[in-house]
Design a protein around this motif. Sequence first.
Motif, short mmCIF file in Angstrom:
data_model
loop_
_atom_site.label_atom_id
_atom_site.label_comp_id
_atom_site.label_asym_id
_atom_site.label_seq_id
_atom_site.Cartn_x
_atom_site.Cartn_y
_atom_site.Cartn_z
N MET A 1 38.41 71.08 -3.36
CA MET A 1 39.10 70.86 -4.61
C MET A 1 40.39 71.69 -4.61
O MET A 1 40.48 72.76 -4.05
N LEU A 2 41.38 71.20 -5.29
CA LEU A 2 42.69 71.82 -5.39
C LEU A 2 42.63 73.29 -5.81
O LEU A 2 43.29 74.14 -5.24
N VAL A 3 41.84 73.60 -6.82
CA VAL A 3 41.73 74.96 -7.34
C VAL A 3 41.24 75.92 -6.26
O VAL A 3 41.78 77.02 -6.08
N ASN A 4 40.22 75.52 -5.51
CA ASN A 4 39.69 76.38 -4.45
C ASN A 4 40.64 76.48 -3.27
O ASN A 4 40.83 77.55 -2.71
N GLU A 5 41.23 75.37 -2.90
CA GLU A 5 42.13 75.35 -1.75
C GLU A 5 43.32 76.28 -1.93
O GLU A 5 43.74 76.96 -1.01
N PHE A 6 43.86 76.35 -3.14
CA PHE A 6 45.04 77.16 -3.40
C PHE A 6 44.72 78.45 -4.17
O PHE A 6 45.61 79.15 -4.61
N HIS A 7 43.42 78.78 -4.34
CA HIS A 7 42.98 80.00 -5.02
C HIS A 7 43.61 80.15 -6.40
O HIS A 7 44.13 81.20 -6.75
N LEU A 8 43.55 79.08 -7.18
CA LEU A 8 44.16 79.08 -8.50
C LEU A 8 43.22 79.69 -9.53
O LEU A 8 41.99 79.54 -9.44
N HIS A 9 43.81 80.37 -10.51
CA HIS A 9 43.03 80.93 -11.61
C HIS A 9 43.51 80.42 -12.97
O HIS A 9 42.90 80.71 -13.99
N PHE A 10 44.62 79.69 -12.97
CA PHE A 10 45.19 79.13 -14.20
C PHE A 10 45.87 77.82 -13.84
O PHE A 10 46.59 77.75 -12.84
N ILE A 11 45.60 76.78 -14.65
CA ILE A 11 46.27 75.50 -14.42
C ILE A 11 46.68 74.89 -15.76
O ILE A 11 46.06 75.13 -16.79
N GLY A 12 47.73 74.11 -15.71
CA GLY A 12 48.15 73.28 -16.83
C GLY A 12 48.08 71.84 -16.37
O GLY A 12 48.54 71.52 -15.28
N ILE A 13 47.49 71.01 -17.17
CA ILE A 13 47.35 69.58 -16.84
C ILE A 13 48.07 68.81 -17.94
O ILE A 13 47.83 69.02 -19.13
N LEU A 14 48.95 67.90 -17.54
CA LEU A 14 49.78 67.17 -18.49
C LEU A 14 49.37 65.71 -18.57
O LEU A 14 49.02 65.10 -17.56
N GLU A 15 49.46 65.16 -19.77
CA GLU A 15 49.25 63.74 -20.02
C GLU A 15 48.00 63.20 -19.34
O GLU A 15 48.04 62.33 -18.50
N THR A 16 46.86 63.73 -19.73
CA THR A 16 45.60 63.38 -19.07
C THR A 16 45.12 61.97 -19.39
O THR A 16 44.41 61.37 -18.60
N ARG A 17 45.45 61.49 -20.58
CA ARG A 17 44.96 60.20 -21.06
C ARG A 17 43.43 60.15 -21.20
O ARG A 17 42.82 59.09 -21.16
N VAL A 18 42.82 61.31 -21.33
CA VAL A 18 41.37 61.40 -21.52
C VAL A 18 41.11 61.38 -23.03
O VAL A 18 41.72 62.13 -23.78
N THR A 19 40.20 60.55 -23.45
CA THR A 19 39.87 60.45 -24.87
C THR A 19 39.01 61.64 -25.29
O THR A 19 38.36 62.29 -24.46
N VAL A 20 38.98 61.91 -26.58
CA VAL A 20 38.16 63.00 -27.11
C VAL A 20 36.69 62.77 -26.74
O VAL A 20 35.97 63.71 -26.41
N ALA A 21 36.24 61.52 -26.75
CA ALA A 21 34.85 61.21 -26.43
C ALA A 21 34.49 61.59 -24.99
O ALA A 21 33.34 61.94 -24.71
N ASN A 22 35.45 61.56 -24.09
CA ASN A 22 35.18 61.88 -22.67
C ASN A 22 35.54 63.31 -22.29
O ASN A 22 35.36 63.71 -21.14
N LEU A 23 36.04 64.06 -23.22
CA LEU A 23 36.56 65.39 -22.95
C LEU A 23 35.55 66.31 -22.29
O LEU A 23 35.82 66.90 -21.24
#
Length: 168
Positions: A1-23
């Motif tokens: 996964m991207l987070v593990n590969e790059f040793h990330l501890h903080f991410i921002g995700i833009l324009e997910t298009r995920v509904t509240v029901a699927n959150l």
Amino acid sequence: MLVNEFHLHFIGILETRVTVANLTRVKVRLLQNWKWFIDYPVPGSRIWLAWNHAELDVEILDTSVQYVHCRITQRCLHESCYVTVIYGANDVIARRDLWTMLCDFSLCVVDLPWLVLGDFNAMLDMSEVCGASGDIRMTMEEFNDCIISTGLLHLPVQGARLEFRKYM
């Protein structure tokens, strides 16, 4: 996964298009043990933040439809910085509020480093234009004025572009 590969501890995700029901389902699938800030109460919300709370403390300081502004403290080093995650409006007029707020923030963040990142929906010069229609000179001038007024430095993209889909 991207987070593990790059040793990330903080991410921002833009324009997910995920509904509240699927959150909840999406959050658990992506980063189950992380803390999340999702701006769904804000009309037109499009910004998600996630962080590894074992490593970082994140304090949300201000939000709007176009940004989330926060203070991040790395727990083990007790060092902090400000981070503003941007998803600029598509409309030139609406983006002017973003430029004003960034100028206001620049006056308040003088005590710590400040990272501003995301999708501004604006370009600094013609080399960044790809398929734009209409006159974009005013947009470029306003964005450049904001960068100069805030004292921000533009860091150009280096290396290959990341295809997020390969990590899903």
